[in-house]
Scaffold this motif. Structure first.
Motif, PDB file in Angstrom:
ATOM      1  N   GLN A  99       9.421   2.873  10.308  1.00 42.70           N
ATOM      2  CA  GLN A  99       8.473   2.909   9.404  1.00 42.70           C
ATOM      3  C   GLN A  99       7.073   3.509   9.607  1.00 42.70           C
ATOM      4  O   GLN A  99       6.447   4.057   9.006  1.00 42.70           O
ATOM      5  N   ALA A 100       6.921   3.578  11.014  1.00 38.15           N
ATOM      6  CA  ALA A 100       5.732   4.206  11.505  1.00 38.15           C
ATOM      7  C   ALA A 100       5.993   5.940  11.128  1.00 38.15           C
ATOM      8  O   ALA A 100       4.802   6.581  10.769  1.00 38.15           O
ATOM      9  N   ILE A 101       7.108   6.373  11.221  1.00 42.54           N
ATOM     10  CA  ILE A 101       7.465   7.684  11.035  1.00 42.54           C
ATOM     11  C   ILE A 101       7.246   7.839   9.606  1.00 42.54           C
ATOM     12  O   ILE A 101       6.564   8.917   9.237  1.00 42.54           O
ATOM     13  N   GLY A 102       7.625   7.139   8.955  1.00 43.94           N
ATOM     14  CA  GLY A 102       7.515   7.063   7.400  1.00 43.94           C
ATOM     15  C   GLY A 102       5.746   7.205   6.787  1.00 43.94           C
ATOM     16  O   GLY A 102       5.795   8.152   6.318  1.00 43.94           O
ATOM     17  N   THR A 128      10.976   5.479   3.151  1.00 46.48           N
ATOM     18  CA  THR A 128      11.491   5.092   4.557  1.00 46.48           C
ATOM     19  C   THR A 128      10.485   3.548   4.827  1.00 46.48           C
ATOM     20  O   THR A 128      11.529   2.674   5.378  1.00 46.48           O
ATOM     21  N   VAL A 129       9.543   3.448   4.614  1.00 43.43           N
ATOM     22  CA  VAL A 129       8.954   2.177   4.841  1.00 43.43           C
ATOM     23  C   VAL A 129       9.692   1.043   4.133  1.00 43.43           C
ATOM     24  O   VAL A 129       9.846   0.136   4.626  1.00 43.43           O
ATOM     25  N   ALA A 158       6.834  15.791  -1.043  1.00 47.31           N
ATOM     26  CA  ALA A 158       8.189  15.310  -0.342  1.00 47.31           C
ATOM     27  C   ALA A 158       7.743  14.317   0.725  1.00 47.31           C
ATOM     28  O   ALA A 158       8.481  13.404   0.709  1.00 47.31           O
ATOM     29  N   LEU A 159       6.950  14.805   1.520  1.00 47.58           N
ATOM     30  CA  LEU A 159       6.519  13.938   2.725  1.00 47.58           C
ATOM     31  C   LEU A 159       6.141  12.531   2.250  1.00 47.58           C
ATOM     32  O   LEU A 159       6.123  11.548   2.788  1.00 47.58           O
ATOM     33  N   SER A 160       5.144  12.693   1.341  1.00 48.55           N
ATOM     34  CA  SER A 160       4.310  11.608   0.802  1.00 48.55           C
ATOM     35  C   SER A 160       5.558  10.404   0.193  1.00 48.55           C
ATOM     36  O   SER A 160       5.784   9.281   0.618  1.00 48.55           O
ATOM     37  N   ALA A 197       0.944  -1.146  -0.081  1.00 47.68           N
ATOM     38  CA  ALA A 197       0.019  -0.077   0.045  1.00 47.68           C
ATOM     39  C   ALA A 197       0.892   1.275  -0.009  1.00 47.68           C
ATOM     40  O   ALA A 197       0.429   2.295  -0.757  1.00 47.68           O
ATOM     41  N   LEU A 198       1.733   1.020   0.827  1.00 46.92           N
ATOM     42  CA  LEU A 198       2.989   2.468   0.902  1.00 46.92           C
ATOM     43  C   LEU A 198       3.552   2.695  -0.301  1.00 46.92           C
ATOM     44  O   LEU A 198       3.669   3.756  -0.886  1.00 46.92           O
TER      45      LEU A 198
END
Length: 298
Positions: free
Chosen positions: A279-282, A150-151, A142-144, A111-112
């Protein structure tokens, strides 16, 4: 004074229009998240993608046609009928590619990676000059994208193979094209009618593939899961077409990032998929990016 009152009324109507679109996109994201988890469960059990997806879209089409019959005509205006079916063919290909990714990675990871598509939509709209670049939109994208990277890069229970990444990215590109086409090719068709015909077109396409390839159809023991698959798909399709004309394809695309929250949350509960702190932060980056993009003004 009259002009001021009229302007205020128009502004309120416009704000209400945007609020409805935002809520519809969020509802669609939650429904899509459910389809990801169900699809992962079925793919992990080795079921054939085309027959399973035929059931998903066929049930969705029946539900949407039944609902629309109560509201009015189920037929798009002349000139948009083939387009609606064509949109279903496009979505069938996208769904088949996404199902292949689910067989090669955990639901949350797939999904990510898939949620790189908002950046694809935004870049396409920038190229077409239908939206303008801004620091806020750039930060949202950029965040997305950073959250997705990151994940994938960090080790955890959310895992995906290199082939799975390619399938997820291919599915993302097809979904971006689907959103843009849905926003530009079906201007006069009611949202529920669009969803019904898109589901029907996808079901017919995948049924043809299943028959031609001699795919194995799921047994009756899968009926409850497949019914949930179809209901969630009907909700996701209908709500996304409500959102598109109200907030546009770029903001709809990024708001649908909330599917990540529902996908990862449901996968943790139903499939026991966990993720590392980074991964949670991502994932949080993806959500914040969605909020920024949804509140950005052209």
């Amino acid at each position: 004074m009259t002009v001021t009152a009229e302007s205020a009324a128009e502004a309120e109507v416009a704000a209400s229009w945007v609020r409805v679109g935002t809520l519809a996109a969020l509802g669609s994201a939650l429904a899509y998240g459910s389809t990801v988890v169900v699809g992962r469960s079925l793919a992990r059990d080795g079921l054939d993608g085309a027959p399973v997806l035929t059931c998903r879209f066929g049930l969705s089409a029946l539900l949407l046609v039944g609902f629309q019959s109560w509201r009015g005509s189920v037929v798009p205006p002349s000139g948009e009928r083939l387009r609606a079916l064509g949109l279903g063919v496009l979505y069938a290909v996208q769904a088949r590619v996404f199902f292949a990714a689910l067989g090669r990675g955990s639901a949350g990871a797939v999904a990510l990676v898939f949620y790189s598509y908002p950046a694809m939509v935004a870049l396409a709209e920038l190229a077409r000059r239908t939206t303008r670049w801004s620091a806020r939109l750039g930060g949202a994208l950029a965040l997305s994208v950073g959250g997705v990277v990151t994940v994938v890069a960090v080790e955890g229970d959310l895992v995906i193979s290199a082939t799975g990444v390619l399938f997820a990215l291919g599915s993302a590109a097809l979904f971006a094209l689907y959103l843009l086409a849905g926003d530009n090719l079906l201007d006069a068709t009611d949202a529920v009618v669009k969803a019904a015909w898109t589901s029907g077109g996808a079901a017919l396409t995948l049924a043809a593939v299943a028959v031609a390839s001699g795919g194995d159809w799921p047994g009756m023991d899968r009926a409850p899961l497949l019914l949930g698959y179809g209901v969630a798909n009907a909700a996701a399709f209908g709500l996304v077409f409500v959102a598109l004309p109200r907030i546009g394809p770029t903001r709809t695309a990024v708001m649908l990032n909330f599917e990540v929250v529902s996908s990862v949350g449901l996968a943790a509960v139903v499939l026991d998929e966990r993720f590392a702190p980074l991964q949670a932060i991502g994932g949080l980056g993806v959500v914040v990016g969605a909020i920024l993009a949804a509140t950005t003004r052209d």
